[in-house]
Design an enzyme around this catalytic site. Structure first.
Site, mmCIF file in Angstrom:
data_model
loop_
_atom_site.group_PDB
_atom_site.id
_atom_site.type_symbol
_atom_site.label_atom_id
_atom_site.label_comp_id
_atom_site.label_asym_id
_atom_site.label_seq_id
_atom_site.Cartn_x
_atom_site.Cartn_y
_atom_site.Cartn_z
ATOM 1 N N GLU A 196 -43.910 55.004 -29.696
ATOM 2 C CA GLU A 196 -45.165 55.578 -30.839
ATOM 3 C C GLU A 196 -44.051 56.251 -31.974
ATOM 4 O O GLU A 196 -44.368 55.969 -33.026
ATOM 5 C CB GLU A 196 -45.493 56.633 -30.131
ATOM 6 C CG GLU A 196 -46.826 56.054 -29.211
ATOM 7 C CD GLU A 196 -46.226 56.049 -27.719
ATOM 8 O OE1 GLU A 196 -47.277 55.796 -26.775
ATOM 9 O OE2 GLU A 196 -45.295 56.293 -27.494
ATOM 10 N N PHE A 247 -55.401 65.349 -17.515
ATOM 11 C CA PHE A 247 -54.404 64.296 -17.619
ATOM 12 C C PHE A 247 -54.218 63.910 -18.955
ATOM 13 O O PHE A 247 -55.126 63.303 -19.589
ATOM 14 C CB PHE A 247 -54.775 63.242 -16.719
ATOM 15 C CG PHE A 247 -53.635 62.018 -16.828
ATOM 16 C CD1 PHE A 247 -52.454 62.188 -16.173
ATOM 17 C CD2 PHE A 247 -53.985 60.837 -17.212
ATOM 18 C CE1 PHE A 247 -51.424 61.371 -16.348
ATOM 19 C CE2 PHE A 247 -52.816 59.661 -17.177
ATOM 20 C CZ PHE A 247 -51.782 59.958 -16.723
ATOM 21 N N GLN A 248 -52.985 63.836 -19.428
ATOM 22 C CA GLN A 248 -52.712 63.475 -20.859
ATOM 23 C C GLN A 248 -53.441 64.179 -21.915
ATOM 24 O O GLN A 248 -53.392 63.682 -23.038
ATOM 25 C CB GLN A 248 -52.636 61.940 -21.038
ATOM 26 C CG GLN A 248 -51.526 61.144 -20.037
ATOM 27 C CD GLN A 248 -51.520 59.844 -20.259
ATOM 28 O OE1 GLN A 248 -52.233 58.931 -20.955
ATOM 29 N NE2 GLN A 248 -50.202 59.136 -20.161
ATOM 30 N N LYS A 263 -62.302 60.932 -26.591
ATOM 31 C CA LYS A 263 -62.618 59.571 -26.063
ATOM 32 C C LYS A 263 -64.447 59.385 -26.189
ATOM 33 O O LYS A 263 -64.769 58.246 -26.332
ATOM 34 C CB LYS A 263 -62.329 59.248 -24.793
ATOM 35 C CG LYS A 263 -62.603 57.643 -24.287
ATOM 36 C CD LYS A 263 -61.822 57.539 -22.945
ATOM 37 C CE LYS A 263 -61.733 55.872 -22.710
ATOM 38 N NZ LYS A 263 -61.235 55.548 -21.514
ATOM 39 N N MET A 310 -20.769 62.312 -39.188
ATOM 40 C CA MET A 310 -20.815 63.362 -40.215
ATOM 41 C C MET A 310 -20.684 64.685 -39.447
ATOM 42 O O MET A 310 -19.860 65.621 -40.073
ATOM 43 C CB MET A 310 -22.323 63.406 -40.751
ATOM 44 C CG MET A 310 -22.810 64.255 -41.881
ATOM 45 S SD MET A 310 -21.605 64.128 -43.143
ATOM 46 C CE MET A 310 -22.509 63.150 -44.300
#
Length: 556
Positions: free
Chosen positions: A51, A113-114, A163, A467
């Site tokens: 993602e 969940f999630q 959802k 760096m």
């Protein structure tokens, strides 16, 4: 027309002119992905490997095209994986709409969940965000989100859709996108007149352009003002490309790794004109260096005025509109002595042809510049290679330098190069990386391969975090704590494992042929370009020091 919420989402973003989105499916966006399948003839979806890659690709697409980039992710870890990409876009004022799914409303707040409060998490790094709890408001929210992402100072907007809202149905009517005007009426005439007076009185004017000048699309106006008053021009990292690098008035980048010509001219000017720039700490360091100059700040965002540096006059408004009103009333001025001084400083800063025998960044860009047909877009990761790119590549136009400035996101460049290549298919995108940055999101090579994108990845491979090592050398007495990578990864084999073409360059006589083949390739290519681990970026200003206290290689 009665549609499901998920159909309304896809139809609405198509109405906004979106024909390409980047994303990764999951449980709470299955309905959205079903709608993407249904409307696949009208909108293309690019499946990334992560993602974060989707967010960076949407960002790179937006930077290269000026359009709103769109990414989609599921709830929980899918949504949190977007966060770094959203923050990157926020810091650099990039128009982005991130769409996430969430658990059904009856499960919100129950540690389902999630489930994650992504609107709470992203509140500090978005212009605005939404959680849609009424399907009847969904279409209006999407329309408003795109407007907010584009208007004024652009930035990311997040829309979180539970959802059940994706499943519920309501009426859909095609909408015309909310129009964005230039808002000329908000620009105060009194401020315009005061700005003209300041410019006309100046004997040593110096122009500083930032990323806002890219966003406003006002390269021609910046040059018109500079040429009318013969003012030298510098840029921030984000302002690179507004002025062609070879323009007679351009003195280069300003700040921590800016040129002597830009840094010293700033301290000697009597009028410092900041155009679409925010005086970040990598530019101003100590604001006292401008104590001899009056400061005129023109920007679309009033929140940036007097935030880091106190200014004498500010003009708030669309930069292009403001300049269009100022330029006709500004008097022509040759400023011959001031220009001679800038030209002398430019001669001290001029790039000297690299005569070394080993591989160096300077030599790489010397060859790349010789092969550039004016059609290259350059993206970068973050680190030494980013500064070398800014210093040595011959940028000629805006939206050809795709780089994370404000957040400094390692792992940004590869995803961004994929987005830029989709946005500008007629161009060739070259992503300049360090071996540390490249390994953070190297999996997106699989995305480039699957879509047969002609992206060229050049890894400046020095086996260190360059760096940070440079800072450890200069400021920490050479205590190299965990910056030597000592990895056995064969980058050529890794590229080939993903299905890309890989080349290794270890001698100078190999580079031109390899680079020419890479630039003519129809698919993705990786070049493992081996450089010395102690190669440093100069000039440099120590953090917090005035920008005229410049450290050069010969000083070490």
């Amino acid at each position: 027309m009665i549609l499901t919420g998920s159909d309304i989402v896809i139809k609405s973003i198509i109405d906004e002119g979106v024909d390409l989105v980047f994303g990764y499916p999951g449980g709470q966006v299955i309905n959205l992905y079903d709608s993407l399948y249904k409307y696949q003839d009208e909108i293309k979806h690019v499946l990334t490997c992560h993602e974060q890659g989707a967010a960076h690709a949407a960002d790179g697409y937006a930077r290269a095209t000026g359009k709103v980039g769109v990414c989609i992710a599921t709830s929980g870890p899918g949504a949190t994986n977007l966060v770094t990409g959203i923050a990157t876009a926020y810091m650099d004022s990039i128009p982005l709409v991130a769409i996430t799914g969430n658990v059904p409303m009856n499960l919100l707040g129950k540690d389902s969940f999630q489930e994650v409060d992504i609107t709470g998490i992203t509140m500090p790094i978005t212009k605005h965000n939404y959680i849609v709890k009424d399907v009847n408001k969904l279409q209006d929210v999407i329309s408003e989100a795109f407007y907010i992402a584009r208007e004024g100072r652009p930035g990311p907007v997040l829309i979180d859709i539970p959802k059940n809202i994706q499943i519920e149905k309501t009426e859909y009517k095609k909408k015309t996108p909310l129009s964005i005007g230039r808002k000329e009426f908000t620009i105060k005439e009194e401020k315009i007149e005061q700005a003209i007076e300041l410019i006309n009185k100046a004997k040593k004017p110096f122009i500083y352009v930032g990323g806002g000048a890219v966003i406003a699309g006002c390269s021609s106006e910046v040059l018109a003002l500079a040429e009318k008053i013969n003012a030298p021009i510098c840029s921030s990292l984000m302002g690179i490309g507004v002025v062609p690098k070879d323009h007679r008035l351009y003195t280069g980048m300003i700040g921590m790794h800016g040129t002597k010509a830009s840094n010293i001219s700033a301290t000697k000017s009597d009028l410092f004109i900041a155009l679409g720039a925010r005086f970040s700490d990598r530019v101003v360091a100590s604001g006292e260096y401008l104590s001899n100059a009056k400061i005129l700040h023109i920007d679309v965002d009033p929140a940036e005025v007097n935030k880091n540096v106190k200014v004498d006059l500010s003009v708030i408004g669309d930069l292009k509109s403001v300049l269009e009103r100022i330029i006709p009333k500004v008097k022509e001025n040759k400023n011959e002595e001031w220009l001679k001084n800038a030209e002398h400083l430019k001669s001290l800063s001029a790039y000297k042809k690299d005569e070394e025998k080993e591989l160096t960044p300077e030599y790489f860009f010397e060859v790349l510049n010789s092969l550039d047909d004016g059609n290259l877009i350059i993206s970068t990761e973050v680190g030494q290679h980013q500064m070398w790119t800014a210093q040595y590549f011959n940028f000629r136009k805006p939206r050809t330098f795709i780089s994370s400035g404000g957040l400094g996101t390692m792992g940004f460049g590869l995803g961004a190069s994929i987005g830029a290549q989709f946005g500008k298919p007629g161009s060739k995108v070259v992503n300049i990386a360090g071996d540390g940055s490249f390994m953070m999101n190297c999996q997106e090579l699989a995305t480039a391969v699957k879509n047969n994108l002609p992206v060229v990845v050049v890894v400046m491979n020095n086996n260190v975090l360059g760096m940070v090592r440079q800072w450890q050398t200069l400021f920490f007495d050479g205590r190299y704590s965990h910056t030597t990578l000592d990895r056995e990864t064969d980058l050529v084999k890794l590229a080939e494992a993903f299905g890309a073409t890989g080349y290794r360059v270890v001698e100078r006589n190999q580079l031109k042929g390899v680079l020419a083949k890479a630039l003519n390739s129809k698919g993705p290519v990786l070049i493992d370009y081996r450089i010395d681990y102690d190669k440093k970026v100069f000039p440099m200003v120590a953090p917090g020091a005035p920008i005229n206290q410049i450290i050069c290689e010969e000083d070490i």
